[in-house]
Scaffold this motif. Structure first.
Motif, PDB file in Angstrom:
ATOM      1  N   GLU A   1       0.822  -1.201   0.000  1.00 16.43           N
ATOM      2  CA  GLU A   1       0.000   0.000   0.000  1.00 16.43           C
ATOM      3  C   GLU A   1       0.863   1.260   0.000  1.00 16.43           C
ATOM      4  OE1 GLU A   1      -4.013  -1.587   2.341  1.00 16.43           O
ATOM      5  OE2 GLU A   1      -2.499  -0.395   3.427  1.00 16.43           O
ATOM      6  N   ALA A   2       0.253   2.355  -0.454  1.00 12.48           N
ATOM      7  CA  ALA A   2       0.884   3.676  -0.438  1.00 12.48           C
ATOM      8  C   ALA A   2      -0.165   4.681   0.004  1.00 12.48           C
ATOM      9  CB  ALA A   2       1.420   4.046  -1.813  1.00 12.48           C
ATOM     10  N   VAL A   3       0.300   5.860   0.421  1.00 16.36           N
ATOM     11  CA  VAL A   3      -0.620   6.906   0.807  1.00 16.36           C
ATOM     12  C   VAL A   3      -0.160   8.215   0.181  1.00 16.36           C
ATOM     13  CG1 VAL A   3       0.614   7.466   2.952  1.00 16.36           C
ATOM     14  CG2 VAL A   3      -1.815   7.984   2.759  1.00 16.36           C
ATOM     15  N   GLU A   4      -1.115   8.995  -0.285  1.00 15.96           N
ATOM     16  CA  GLU A   4      -0.794  10.288  -0.867  1.00 15.96           C
ATOM     17  C   GLU A   4      -0.425  11.258   0.262  1.00 15.96           C
ATOM     18  OE1 GLU A   4      -2.684  13.524  -4.049  1.00 15.96           O
ATOM     19  OE2 GLU A   4      -3.912  11.871  -3.239  1.00 15.96           O
ATOM     20  N   VAL A   5       0.665  12.007   0.103  1.00 16.76           N
ATOM     21  CA  VAL A   5       1.130  12.924   1.150  1.00 16.76           C
ATOM     22  C   VAL A   5       1.400  14.300   0.558  1.00 16.76           C
ATOM     23  CG1 VAL A   5       2.140  11.156   2.660  1.00 16.76           C
ATOM     24  CG2 VAL A   5       3.524  12.160   0.835  1.00 16.76           C
ATOM     25  N   ALA A   6       1.207  15.313   1.428  1.00 14.28           N
ATOM     26  CA  ALA A   6       1.587  16.681   1.071  1.00 14.28           C
ATOM     27  C   ALA A   6       2.941  16.996   1.711  1.00 14.28           C
ATOM     28  CB  ALA A   6       0.534  17.660   1.566  1.00 14.28           C
ATOM     29  N   THR A   7       3.610  17.994   1.186  1.00 13.48           N
ATOM     30  CA  THR A   7       4.878  18.423   1.788  1.00 13.48           C
ATOM     31  C   THR A   7       4.665  18.763   3.260  1.00 13.48           C
ATOM     32  OG1 THR A   7       5.640  19.328  -0.324  1.00 13.48           O
ATOM     33  CG2 THR A   7       6.720  20.139   1.674  1.00 13.48           C
ATOM     34  N   GLY A   8       5.501  18.191   4.121  1.00 15.85           N
ATOM     35  CA  GLY A   8       5.379  18.435   5.559  1.00 15.85           C
ATOM     36  C   GLY A   8       4.482  17.459   6.276  1.00 15.85           C
ATOM     37  N   ALA A   9       3.864  16.550   5.554  1.00 13.55           N
ATOM     38  CA  ALA A   9       2.968  15.581   6.180  1.00 13.55           C
ATOM     39  C   ALA A   9       3.764  14.474   6.859  1.00 13.55           C
ATOM     40  CB  ALA A   9       2.024  14.980   5.144  1.00 13.55           C
ATOM     41  N   PRO A  10       3.288  13.980   8.020  1.00 16.55           N
ATOM     42  CA  PRO A  10       3.962  12.859   8.684  1.00 16.55           C
ATOM     43  C   PRO A  10       3.772  11.577   7.885  1.00 16.55           C
ATOM     44  CG  PRO A  10       1.908  13.373   9.808  1.00 16.55           C
ATOM     45  CD  PRO A  10       2.110  14.451   8.774  1.00 16.55           C
ATOM     46  N   LEU A  11       4.796  10.725   7.907  1.00 13.80           N
ATOM     47  CA  LEU A  11       4.718   9.481   7.151  1.00 13.80           C
ATOM     48  C   LEU A  11       4.136   8.366   8.007  1.00 13.80           C
ATOM     49  CD1 LEU A  11       6.552  11.013   5.170  1.00 13.80           C
ATOM     50  CD2 LEU A  11       7.894   8.914   4.925  1.00 13.80           C
ATOM     51  N   PRO A  12       3.391   7.442   7.380  1.00 11.95           N
ATOM     52  CA  PRO A  12       2.962   6.235   8.092  1.00 11.95           C
ATOM     53  C   PRO A  12       4.178   5.481   8.619  1.00 11.95           C
ATOM     54  CG  PRO A  12       1.796   6.461   6.012  1.00 11.95           C
ATOM     55  CD  PRO A  12       2.865   7.507   6.009  1.00 11.95           C
ATOM     56  N   GLU A  13       3.960   4.663   9.625  1.00 12.82           N
ATOM     57  CA  GLU A  13       5.064   4.020  10.334  1.00 12.82           C
ATOM     58  C   GLU A  13       5.976   3.211   9.417  1.00 12.82           C
ATOM     59  OE1 GLU A  13       5.672   0.760  13.915  1.00 12.82           O
ATOM     60  OE2 GLU A  13       3.819   1.928  13.780  1.00 12.82           O
ATOM     61  N   ARG A  14       5.424   2.460   8.475  1.00 15.60           N
ATOM     62  CA  ARG A  14       6.258   1.612   7.615  1.00 15.60           C
ATOM     63  C   ARG A  14       6.912   2.393   6.476  1.00 15.60           C
ATOM     64  NH1 ARG A  14       4.175  -1.612   4.442  1.00 15.60           N
ATOM     65  NH2 ARG A  14       5.930  -3.079   4.356  1.00 15.60           N
TER      66      ARG A  14
END
Length: 402
Positions: free
Chosen positions: A92-105
Motif C-alpha cells: 500500500e501507499a498513501v498520498e502525502v503533502a509536503t510536511g505531512a507525517p509518514l505512516p510508520e512503515r
C-alpha cells in the motif's frame, strides 16, 4: 604570573579564556525569550526537550511508500501536514503533502510529478530508502545538548529555539564595561578621543554594556586611581593609551603591579596591548593609536566576550607585494577588496598605489595604526611573512570580528 615576554596572539587569547568562566560566573542570570536572546550568553547548557521532527515527514508532494515492498502499490488515502498518519500494509501507499507525517512503515516519497497512478495503483517507484524524507530527530533528538553554558546566541538561533519548543532561556546579565582613555592631550581637549566610541560599539556588538567614556591625564596616580576605581565598579575595563614605554605611559606599569596576564602581544598593529586581573576584574590596556587599538580589540579582547570563535575568511588575490618588517611578528595588513582583471583583488590600504599612500612595499604598521582612514578597509590579512603580488591570500572581513 606570566613572564615579561611578549606573547603570541594565541597565547594572549588563551590567557583571557582561562578567566572567562570566572568573568561570566560573576554575572547574575535572567530568563529571556527567543526574540530577546540574540547576542546573549547562556548561563547554563541548553538541551532539546524532544525529538524534532517528532516523526518522519515528507519533503515533497507525492506518495509515501515502504521501499521493502515490491511491485505496484494500492493508494489507500491521503495525509496532510496536520493529520495523524494512517497505517499502511504491505503493498500500500498513501498520498502525502509536503510536511505531512509518514505512516510508520513508509520510508520514501515518490514525487507527484514522477508517479504513475492508474485506478489507485501506483507503479513500482524503485526508490532508495530515505528519498524525499526528513527522519525523526534529524533536527534534534530529545535531551541533546544544543548549546553549552558560555555560548552566545545569534539571531538565527531563534528559529531553532522555536522549532524545538524552547520558550525561555537563562542568560547572563550583560557585562558592564568601563572605557577609559588616557592622555593629557585628550583629557584637556587638545586632541579628540578617537578610540572610546568605537570600543563602545564593539562592546555592544559583543553583548556588553559600555560606560560613558572617561578620560584621565598622563599622571601615574590619576591613571592608577581610574583603573582601580573602574575595576571595583564594572565587570571589565578597557583602557586606551599609556601601554608603551614612554615616560608618560603609566597603564602598563599599573597593570604589572596586579595579576598580569600578558605584557604585550606579537601583533602589529596592536603590539602594546596588555592585560591583568585587578581584584579579579579583567582590565585590558589597548594602545592609543586607533587602528592598533581596534586590531588588538578584535583579535584579542573579543575572546573574553564571545569565547573562542573561528574567524571565517574569504580567498582573494593580493594586488601588490607587501614585505613585513620583522620575523616572529604577526601582522594585520588592512586591505580593500575590489574587482580585478580576473576576479577579486585585495589592495593593501596604505600601499603607495592605494587611496592611502603610506608605504611603498615594506608594511609600515605604525603609520597605518595612526590613520583613521584605514577604517575604510574591508578587512585585513594576517601574516607573519612577506606577501607577493598575485598571491592567493585569506582576508578576514571586518564584519566577522566586529
Amino acid at each position: 604570573m606570566p613572564g615579561a615576554e611578549t606573547v603570541t596572539r594565541s597565547t594572549a587569547v588563551d590567557r583571557l579564556l582561562e578567566h572567562r568562566a570566572g568573568f561570566l560566573g560573576a554575572l547574575s542570570s535572567e530568563p529571556v525569550g527567543p526574540a530577546e536572546s540574540a547576542g546573549r550568553t547562556l548561563a547554563e547548557d541548553l538541551r532539546s526537550p524532544r525529538d524534532v521532527p517528532p516523526t518522519d515527514y515528507a519533503t515533497m508532494d507525492g506518495y509515501a511508500v515502504a521501499t521493502d515492498d515490491d511491485g505496484a502499490r494500492t493508494v489507500v488515502g491521503s495525509v496532510a501536514p496536520e493529520d495523524s498518519p494512517p497505517r499502511i500494509d504491505p503493498g500500500e501507499a498513501v498520498e502525502v503533502a509536503t510536511g505531512a507525517p509518514l505512516p510508520e512503515r513508509a520510508d520514501a516519497v515518490v514525487p507527484r510529478e514522477n508517479a504513475t497512478v492508474t485506478d489507485d495503483q501506483l507503479a513500482d517507484p524503485r526508490l532508495a530508502s530515505g528519498t524525499n524524507v526528513i527522519r525523526r530527530g534529524t533536527t534534534t533528538s530529545a535531551d541533546e545538548r544544543l548549546f553549552a553554558a558560555g555560548d552566545r546566541l545569534a539571531p538565527r538561533h531563534a528559529a531553532l529555539l522555536a522549532d524545538v519548543g524552547i520558550e525561555s532561556v537563562r542568560v547572563r546579565r550583560r557585562p558592564s564595561v568601563a572605557i577609559v582613555a588616557t592622555g593629557t592631550e585628550i583629557h584637556e581637549g587638545r586632541q579628540p578621543d578617537r578610540d572610546s566610541d568605537f570600543l563602545a560599539g564593539l562592546v555592544r556588538r559583543w553583548g556588553g554594556e559600555p560606560s560613558a567614556p572617561k578620560t584621565v591625564p598622563d599622571d601615574l596616580e590619576a591613571v592608577e586611581s581610574a583603573i582601580t576605581d573602574a575595576a571595583a565598579s564594572y565587570d571589565a575595563v578597557l583602557t586606551t593609551g599609556g601601554t608603551s614605554v614612554g615616560a608618560a605611559d603609566h597603564v602598563s606599569g599599573v597593570l604589572a603591579d596586579h595579576d598580569l596576564l600578558f605584557p604585550g602581544v606579537a601583533l602589529r598593529p596592536g603590539r602594546p596591548v596588555t592585560a591583568a586581573l585587578v581584584n579579579d576584574t579583567p582590565v585590558i590596556g589597548l594602545p592609543g593609536k586607533p587602528i592598533a587599538a581596534h586590531t588588538a580589540a578584535v583579535l584579542v579582547v573579543r575572546a573574553l566576550f564571545v569565547g573562542r570563535a573561528a574567524i571565517p575568511t574569504t580567498t582573494v588575490e593580493l594586488a601588490r607585494r607587501v614585505a613585513v618588517p620583522d620575523d616572529g611578528i604577526e601582522y594585520a595588513v588592512p586591505v580593500v577588496v575590489e574587482a580585478g582583471n580576473e576576479g577579486r583583488e585585495a589592495m593593501p590600504l596604505g600601499h603607495v598605489d592605494s587611496s592611502l599612500p603610506l608605504y611603498e612595499e615594506r608594511f609600515a604598521p605604525g603609520l597605518v595604526a595612526a590613520s583613521t582612514r584605514a577604517t575604510l578597509a574591508d578587512g585585513f590579512v594576517l601574516t607573519d611573512a612577506s606577501l607577493e603580488s598575485g598571491e592567493t591570500t585569506e582576508v578576514v572581513p571586518y564584519p566577522v570580528v566586529e
